[in-house]
Design a protein around this motif. Structure first.
Motif, short mmCIF file in Angstrom:
data_model
loop_
_atom_site.label_atom_id
_atom_site.label_comp_id
_atom_site.label_asym_id
_atom_site.label_seq_id
_atom_site.Cartn_x
_atom_site.Cartn_y
_atom_site.Cartn_z
N ASP B 205 0.85 -1.20 0.00
CA ASP B 205 0.00 0.00 0.00
C ASP B 205 0.88 1.24 0.00
O ASP B 205 1.48 1.57 1.03
CB ASP B 205 -0.87 0.03 1.27
CG ASP B 205 -2.02 -0.96 1.20
OD1 ASP B 205 -2.98 -0.65 0.48
OD2 ASP B 205 -1.93 -2.01 1.84
N LEU B 219 -0.75 5.04 -7.41
CA LEU B 219 -1.24 4.55 -6.12
C LEU B 219 -1.46 3.05 -6.18
O LEU B 219 -2.15 2.55 -7.07
CB LEU B 219 -2.56 5.25 -5.77
CG LEU B 219 -3.19 4.83 -4.44
CD1 LEU B 219 -2.39 5.41 -3.28
CD2 LEU B 219 -4.64 5.30 -4.35
N VAL B 221 -2.98 0.01 -3.89
CA VAL B 221 -3.78 -0.33 -2.70
C VAL B 221 -3.97 -1.84 -2.69
O VAL B 221 -4.47 -2.42 -3.66
CB VAL B 221 -5.16 0.37 -2.72
CG1 VAL B 221 -5.92 0.06 -1.42
CG2 VAL B 221 -5.03 1.87 -2.90
N PHE B 226 -4.24 1.50 -8.62
CA PHE B 226 -5.49 2.25 -8.79
C PHE B 226 -5.37 3.08 -10.06
O PHE B 226 -4.46 3.88 -10.20
CB PHE B 226 -5.73 3.16 -7.57
CG PHE B 226 -6.87 4.11 -7.76
CD1 PHE B 226 -8.18 3.65 -7.68
CD2 PHE B 226 -6.66 5.44 -8.07
CE1 PHE B 226 -9.25 4.51 -7.88
CE2 PHE B 226 -7.72 6.31 -8.27
CZ PHE B 226 -9.02 5.84 -8.17
N ARG B 227 -6.31 2.90 -10.99
CA ARG B 227 -6.18 3.55 -12.29
C ARG B 227 -7.22 4.64 -12.54
O ARG B 227 -7.08 5.42 -13.49
CB ARG B 227 -6.27 2.52 -13.41
CG ARG B 227 -5.19 1.43 -13.34
CD ARG B 227 -5.38 0.39 -14.44
NE ARG B 227 -5.50 1.02 -15.72
CZ ARG B 227 -4.47 1.36 -16.50
NH1 ARG B 227 -3.25 1.09 -16.12
NH2 ARG B 227 -4.67 1.95 -17.64
N GLY B 234 -3.45 9.83 -10.88
CA GLY B 234 -2.06 9.99 -10.43
C GLY B 234 -1.28 11.12 -11.05
O GLY B 234 -0.06 11.15 -10.95
N ALA B 306 -3.04 15.06 -1.91
CA ALA B 306 -3.11 13.67 -2.38
C ALA B 306 -3.47 12.72 -1.24
O ALA B 306 -4.28 11.81 -1.41
CB ALA B 306 -1.77 13.25 -3.01
N LEU B 309 -7.11 13.03 -0.34
CA LEU B 309 -8.02 12.45 -1.34
C LEU B 309 -7.86 10.94 -1.49
O LEU B 309 -8.84 10.23 -1.68
CB LEU B 309 -7.79 13.12 -2.70
CG LEU B 309 -8.26 14.57 -2.83
CD1 LEU B 309 -7.74 15.19 -4.11
CD2 LEU B 309 -9.79 14.62 -2.78
N MET B 310 -6.61 10.43 -1.44
CA MET B 310 -6.36 9.04 -1.83
C MET B 310 -6.00 8.13 -0.67
O MET B 310 -5.99 6.92 -0.83
CB MET B 310 -5.24 9.00 -2.88
CG MET B 310 -5.52 9.87 -4.10
SD MET B 310 -4.09 9.90 -5.22
CE MET B 310 -4.58 8.64 -6.40
N ASP B 311 -5.62 8.68 0.47
CA ASP B 311 -5.34 7.89 1.67
C ASP B 311 -4.37 6.72 1.40
O ASP B 311 -4.71 5.56 1.59
CB ASP B 311 -6.68 7.35 2.23
CG ASP B 311 -6.48 6.56 3.51
OD1 ASP B 311 -5.52 6.82 4.25
OD2 ASP B 311 -7.32 5.65 3.75
N PRO B 312 -3.14 7.06 0.97
CA PRO B 312 -2.17 5.98 0.73
C PRO B 312 -1.59 5.44 2.03
O PRO B 312 -1.66 6.11 3.07
CB PRO B 312 -1.06 6.69 -0.07
CG PRO B 312 -1.13 8.11 0.38
CD PRO B 312 -2.57 8.39 0.71
N GLY B 313 -1.01 4.22 1.97
CA GLY B 313 -0.33 3.66 3.13
C GLY B 313 0.93 4.46 3.44
O GLY B 313 0.98 5.19 4.42
#
Lengths: 388, 388
Positions: B205, B219, B221, B226-227, B234, B306, B309-313
């Motif tokens: 993630d 990104l 997940v 994620f596209r 992205g 980012a 909005l996207m909540d990355p690990g």
């Protein structure tokens, strides 16, 4: 339980889900057709349909004649007469509840304007509990059994914990523990996007923007909610519009919320509430129009960043942006298209939500219904109501 | 072909994929163990393994004794000796190629510094084709058969069409059609994220930031890229940092690229290239340090949006940000944590990519390998090399 009994139960649960899912997709449908579509034996289908009939999840009706020589049979459809779900929401200025049945028909809505910023969580939750009990009682008099509930809250939720809701002044509240019935707590922007997906009649790919005191967003791609790594995705209200802008309650600066949130809009326009603002807009008042233009521009800038990062199909404006759509859509569109048109074949279309402020409450009820349909077994032999 | 033959072929293709997938996951593994894990008969497993051996996708080795009394058998593992894939990349200042084998071992890399902004697409593509042919020839002398290729390009790709690559000055180019061998064209930021996932040895993630002339992000997940709705997600480089900032090549204003892209960094620091910039940073030159601080701050602001909005690990900095990590990470972290800490339990950690500028080229080769393993049948009986 023996291993065999466990296996048998798991198999039965799976078969019930397969049959109910197919009834939802293709009902009214005969038992024979169900057997053919699902690959289950007619005996299994009949047994499953019998159990679902008993639980009030499906109902029988006369089937259309099967060709000229066919006998009239009975078909099975999803029934909205028994199983239902409760959706709840807390915002800075409202408490609301709704009940939807298994067919996703909305059977009941109620909302109360109340200032939740000026009182502690326990008081707000006690008030919400009262509202919930009234809704469940009313549903019961209509013959409905409410089997589960979801609560929408205006902040990031992680494992049932509402980490922070700056617009309520709440921090680290386990809101579900303050109610006397089981509830799943979820971020309002996520539920509003699901509400839009299930009740809004729109497409399967969109970013739903839910403007209230705060501004949240929920991204749906291919009919699925995008949640990110911790379920915290979609915090559009804290996308940076001006990095050196005014301080935000979140601890950051120049967040979208400071330009296009309900408070910022009302302060800039001089209106006391959104209804007054729309009246003034209709009357063509300059302050109101300027406030909307400024908010729309900021929303367009933040959505430019969101489109660049998340690539949504369309953008649906909900919450307070729904009644303001007529005035705010133009500036949003302009800001987005001048900034985005160079990088992509087409700029996402802007649409207005048909649900407005009800989206999250409806999404909460819809979430329960979707889980019941995906796994009806725990609600059989008879659907157990919430003990409240 | 008869329906039965079609069904038989589809069944064989599925079985080949199941067996090869399992060999990849659990190899070295005996045929007996494969039969047990997959539920296929021993006869089927032996037939599939025979075909995969013949195609050079798996190899045999002595199996560890199965307990004390067991006879020594043979085990099967993925083989890197035959099947390979080609990854290619065009940036504003480089052309590069790599070859990876079926075990994802990198067998060959080459890169050429060249200014692709000053010449038309056909010239750049002809040059790239030369590089590709050399790489495939070299692979062939090592006994490898290159079965497919992917090309990374610095811009949004939709259905094979590179819509625009402002940093190359390209618009609406079908880059794949300009090569004399089949290639899949894909956005470099997406491929760099996949490269990081498959070759970087990091978590499942993360948001991978690939800084070059432009700045892209990919990104991942739960191990999946994620596209977005059209594969255009992205575009971090065009997230708005200052809405009234300087014009950007994309048509927008104040985009991140104008503050933290390679050109902006070099102009602000007065260095001629990234190697010179890192030298100056090591020497503690004030202009270079200030340039990195400013770029890091802007990157931190864009990443704040980012993350909201996207909540990355985690956030992995790659491309030119990898060699600059030591100097840029501090300002990025500071901008992110002051703006994000109030809204979430923890701010995503910042990590440096081990792949740096090679991520997209490797991701391109990895993508081909992953597709071969997911569906090996079209490459049997013997893996057919690219005709070039």
């Amino acid at each position: 339980m023996t291993t065999q009994a466990v296996r048998h139960d798991a198999m039965r649960a799976r078969n019930l889900a397969v049959v109910l899912g197919e009834v939802r997709r293709s009902g009214p449908v005969t038992r024979a057709a169900l057997a053919e579509i699902t690959g289950l034996t007619k005996t299994t289908v009949s047994k499953m349909v019998g159990d679902l009939l008993e639980a009030g999840m499906v109902a029988e009706s006369a089937a259309p004649r099967d060709g000229e020589r066919g006998r009239p049979g009975t078909a099975v459809s999803l029934s909205g007469d028994r199983v239902a779900a409760l959706g709840l929401e807390i915002t800075a200025g409202h408490l609301s509840a709704c009940v939807a049945d298994l067919t996703l028909a909305v059977r009941l809505r109620c909302a109360q304007a109340v200032d939740n910023r000026s009182r502690p969580p326990v008081e707000t939750m006690a008030h919400l509990q009262e509202l919930a009990h009234r809704a469940v009682d009313e549903a019961r008099t209509a013959g409905l059994s409410v089997v589960g509930s979801t609560l929408a809250v205006p902040g990031p939720v992680d494992g049932g914990l509402l980490h922070t809701a700056p617009n309520l002044g709440w921090r680290g509240v386990r809101a579900g523990d303050l109610l006397d019935f089981p509830v799943t707590v979820e971020n309002e922007a996520n539920l509003a996007a699901l509400g839009e997906l299930w009740f809004g009649g729109g497409p399967d790919d969109f970013l739903h923007v839910s403007g209230e005191t705060g501004i949240g967003a929920g991204l749906v791609v291919g009919g699925e909610l995008f949640r990110g790594a911790h379920g915290l995705a979609g915090e559009l209200g804290h996308v940076v519009v001006f990095p050196d802008g005014p301080d935000c309650r979140c601890g950051g600066r120049g967040c979208l919320e400071r330009y296009a949130g309900q408070e910022a809009l009302l302060r800039a326009s001089g209106a006391a509430g959104v209804p007054e603002l729309t009246e003034r807009l209709r009357a063509g008042e300059a302050d109101a129009l300027r406030a909307c233009e400024r908010a729309g521009w900021a929303l367009g800038v933040a959505l430019t960043s969101a489109v660049n990062l998340m690539d949504p199909g369309t953008v649906v404006l909900g919450g307070i942006f729904a009644p303001l759509f007529e005035w705010i859509a133009g500036p949003v569109r302009e800001a987005m298209s001048t900034r985005l048109a160079g990088m992509r074949r087409s700029v996402p279309e802007l649409a207005v939500s048909r649900l407005g402020g009800d989206a999250a409450t409806l999404g909460g009820a819809g979430r329960v219904i979707h889980r019941v349909i995906a796994d009806p077994a725990p609600h059989l032999p008879t659907a157990r109501p919430l003990t409240l």
